[in-house]
Scaffold this active site. Structure first.
Site, short mmCIF file in Angstrom:
data_model
loop_
_atom_site.label_atom_id
_atom_site.label_comp_id
_atom_site.label_asym_id
_atom_site.label_seq_id
_atom_site.Cartn_x
_atom_site.Cartn_y
_atom_site.Cartn_z
N GLY A 34 50.55 40.47 41.78
CA GLY A 34 49.25 41.11 41.82
C GLY A 34 48.21 40.33 41.07
N PRO A 35 46.93 40.64 41.27
CG PRO A 35 45.01 41.23 42.42
CD PRO A 35 46.43 41.65 42.22
N PRO A 36 45.27 39.34 38.29
CG PRO A 36 44.41 37.36 37.40
CD PRO A 36 44.53 38.12 38.69
CB THR A 65 46.80 44.71 38.82
OG1 THR A 65 47.80 43.68 38.76
CG2 THR A 65 45.60 44.19 39.59
N GLY A 66 48.16 45.42 35.70
CA GLY A 66 49.15 46.22 34.99
C GLY A 66 50.58 45.78 35.18
CG HIS A 114 14.70 37.90 44.36
ND1 HIS A 114 14.80 36.72 45.04
CD2 HIS A 114 15.98 38.33 44.18
CE1 HIS A 114 16.07 36.44 45.28
NE2 HIS A 114 16.81 37.40 44.75
CD GLU A 115 17.04 41.49 41.77
OE1 GLU A 115 17.83 42.20 42.42
OE2 GLU A 115 17.31 40.31 41.48
CG ASP A 171 20.57 36.47 46.24
OD1 ASP A 171 21.46 37.12 45.68
OD2 ASP A 171 19.36 36.57 45.93
#
Length: 595
Positions: free
Chosen positions: A193-195, A197-198, A415-416, A491
């Site tokens: 699993g990804p870092p 995640t437990g 922009h935002e 972006d």
């Protein structure tokens, strides 16, 4: 090394260094000139000798011009009267010999220094459990009963992984229940699993739930600079496991020792491969390891050797994915249990606004919220603290002290506002949650979107909507100011990546059709970019570039058209941002209504 040995070593070093320094200083003086006895008598008679030091068999002295000399002289009864006759200063040194301690230091000092340094190095190597004569011993730590243990109640958001591991624990507690039907206990379980995640937390929970010996070790503990140490430690680890069977062995970050063999630049049989070979033999070789279950964790299953992950070694691969929205809510509840929270705290709202967050990210979020509440002298953590902590973890800390000109502030506001307005006018896009022109991290402003629910399968319309929202900021700048700035760099990078994935990975290109051009065969040991394999020609590469540009440019044109049709709303939102810097969800609903 204790204090007494350390002080002795320091004193020994100082004494030897002093002797060496004295020898060096004395060697810098001009050496005395040796003359024969007859020449010495002639110089005395000529009045060229100023002073002498008489010792047994030797005379050292100094000429009138200051040059030193030495002469070996026999016993001569007329020498002293001759010296006195020519007014030579006479000194006599009795022969006392060299002191015994000085002789020992001169002759044995360097040898003693070498012994002292060797003792010092040996003591240092023995510290921390890495004893010189036990390098081949496994450094695995056994979890004692007195240690604080986690349980499965402390783990949330990975229910399927918990079920797989609960079955392993049940087998260890009651193996006859499975054996009577012919079932065999799995030899290994690989958690992927990804870092964050437990995976390690799950292993700790297994240790807390299982009533069997539990040994834990890191994959990097096997790798040493000495040849053969890693393989020896593997043998010792499994030998210790067989002595305590049934037991559990947990290897964290197994990719440190289980990498694919022969995939590097070199082709030698290095220490890492030798360690891996021994691990393969111990897990499924001629010698049985009945009752020894190995649990390993990694976030890089793609680089593991195929012989390691085959059935018979790691019989089960347990996926530990990022938690979904319900899982995030339960994780937040676990981590906030030890925090004083307000009665009206809405953890589901925070869970909705944190897609892609791992368990470690959520724990950090709760901790940041508690620290923020303490800084503001609050009695409890409320929704505002959690929302502030979510924004900080997701987008970085606020940089309110950053000096921004009015022109930059106005440009950032439009922009935002362009991002937010295009998102509101695009039904397929995620709902806009908040807009701010307070700098965070490297960004001068932030537009936050809050998905209604976790979506794991996106359609083409959603991806095109993401492109339009990403290009909304650049389109607003061109409409209002007629100029292009560097503020849209991030972006453009994100939009280009989404468009390239649509063409090369998802088969969403009209010109290329439903094919994938991303082979995924990356040479990880050579670098992700250096070893990227391309399985198509230059003509196809040209079509890919054209299709990517077509998608991005099309999204830009659509965003610009939407903003042109709603300039009044764009001006209103940008003006509000300039005045108060942040516009929240409720205020956005009154402004961002489709025209």
């Amino acid at each position: 090394m204790n204090a007494r040995n350390k002080n002795f070593l320091l004193v020994l070093i100082v004494v030897v260094m002093a002797i060496v320094l004295m020898n060096v200083l004395s060697s810098n003086r001009p050496p005395p000139r040796e003359i024969i006895y007859s020449e010495f008598l002639r110089q005395v008679q000529l009045g060229q000798v100023m002073s002498v030091i008489v010792e047994e068999g030797t005379i050292q002295g100094e000429m009138v011009d200051g040059s030193p000399f030495t002469v070996y002289a026999p016993y001569d009864p007329v020498l002293i009267p001759l010296l006195r006759e020519h007014s030579v200063n006479i000194s006599v040194n009795p022969d006392q010999g060299t002191p015994w301690y000085l002789s020992i230091l001169v002759h044995w000092g360097p040898f003693l220094l070498i012994i002292g340094v060797w003792i010092f190095i040996m003591r240092r190597m023995q510290g921390g459990g890495n004893r010189l004569f036990s390098l081949g011993k496994s450094p695995a730590k056994r979890l004692d009963e007195k240690d604080k243990r986690n349980t499965f109640a402390d783990v949330a958001g990975v229910e399927e992984a918990k079920e797989e591991l609960v079955e392993i624990i049940e087998f260890l507690k009651d193996p006859d229940k499975f054996r009577k039907l012919g079932g065999k206990i799995p030899k290994g379980v690989l958690m992927v699993g990804p870092p964050g995640t437990g995976k390690t937390l799950l292993a700790k929970a297994v240790a807390g739930e299982a009533d069997v010996p539990f040994f834990n070790i890191s994959g990097s503990d096997f790798v040493e600079m000495f040849v053969g140490v890693g393989a020896s430690r593997v043998r010792d680890l499994f030998e210790e496991g067989r002595k305590n069977a049934p037991c559990l062995l947990f290897v964290d970050e197994i990719d440190a020792v289980g990498r694919h063999r022969g995939a590097g630049l070199g082709s030698g049989h290095d220490e890492r491969e030798q360690t891996l070979n021994q691990l393969l033999v111990e897990m499924d070789g001629f010698e049985s390891s009945e009752g020894v279950i190995i649990i390993a964790a990694t976030n890089r299953p793609d680089i593991l050797d195929p012989a390691l992950v085959r059935p018979g070694r790691f019989d089960r691969v347990v996926m530990v994915p990022l938690p979904d929205m319900r899982g995030r809510e339960r994780i937040l509840a676990i981590h906030s249990a030890g925090v004083v929270t307000a009665p009206n705290v809405d953890l589901m709202q925070i869970a909705r606004g944190t897609p892609g967050f791992s368990g470690a990210d959520l724990r950090n979020l709760v901790n940041e919220a508690a620290l923020a509440a303490a800084r503001n002298n609050k009695k409890h953590v409320d929704n505002d603290d959690l929302a502030w902590a979510r924004d900080k973890v997701m987008m970085g800390p606020e940089r309110k002290s950053m000096i921004i000109t009015e022109e930059e502030k106005r440009n950032t506001a439009y922009h935002e506002a362009g991002h937010a307005l295009v998102g509101a006018l695009t039904p397929e896009a995620d709902p806009v949650h908040k807009v701010s022109i307070i700098p965070r991290g490297e960004a001068l402003g932030v537009t936050a979107f809050l998905p209604k629910e976790d979506v794991h399968n996106h359609d083409r319309a959603y991806l095109v909507a993401r492109l339009k929202v990403a290009m909304g900021g650049r389109a607003a700048e061109e409409l209002i100011f007629g100029e292009l700035t560097t503020g849209a760099k991030d972006d453009i990078i994100k939009a280009t990546k989404v468009a390239r994935d649509m063409v090369c990975t998802y088969g969403m290109s009209e010109a290329l059709g439903p094919i994938t051009l991303d082979s995924g065969n990356e040479q990880h040991f050579l670098g992700r970019d250096i070893g990227l394999e391309r399985q198509f020609g230059e003509d196809t590469a040209l079509v890919v570039d054209q299709e990517v540009a077509k998608l991005v440019q099309g999204a830009y044109d659509q965003a610009k058209e939407l903003l042109s049709s709603n300039l009044d709303t764009l001006h209103t939102l940008a003006k509000r941002l300039i005045e108060q810097e942040t516009v929240d969800h409720d205020e956005l609903q009154t402004i961002l209504q489709p025209a």
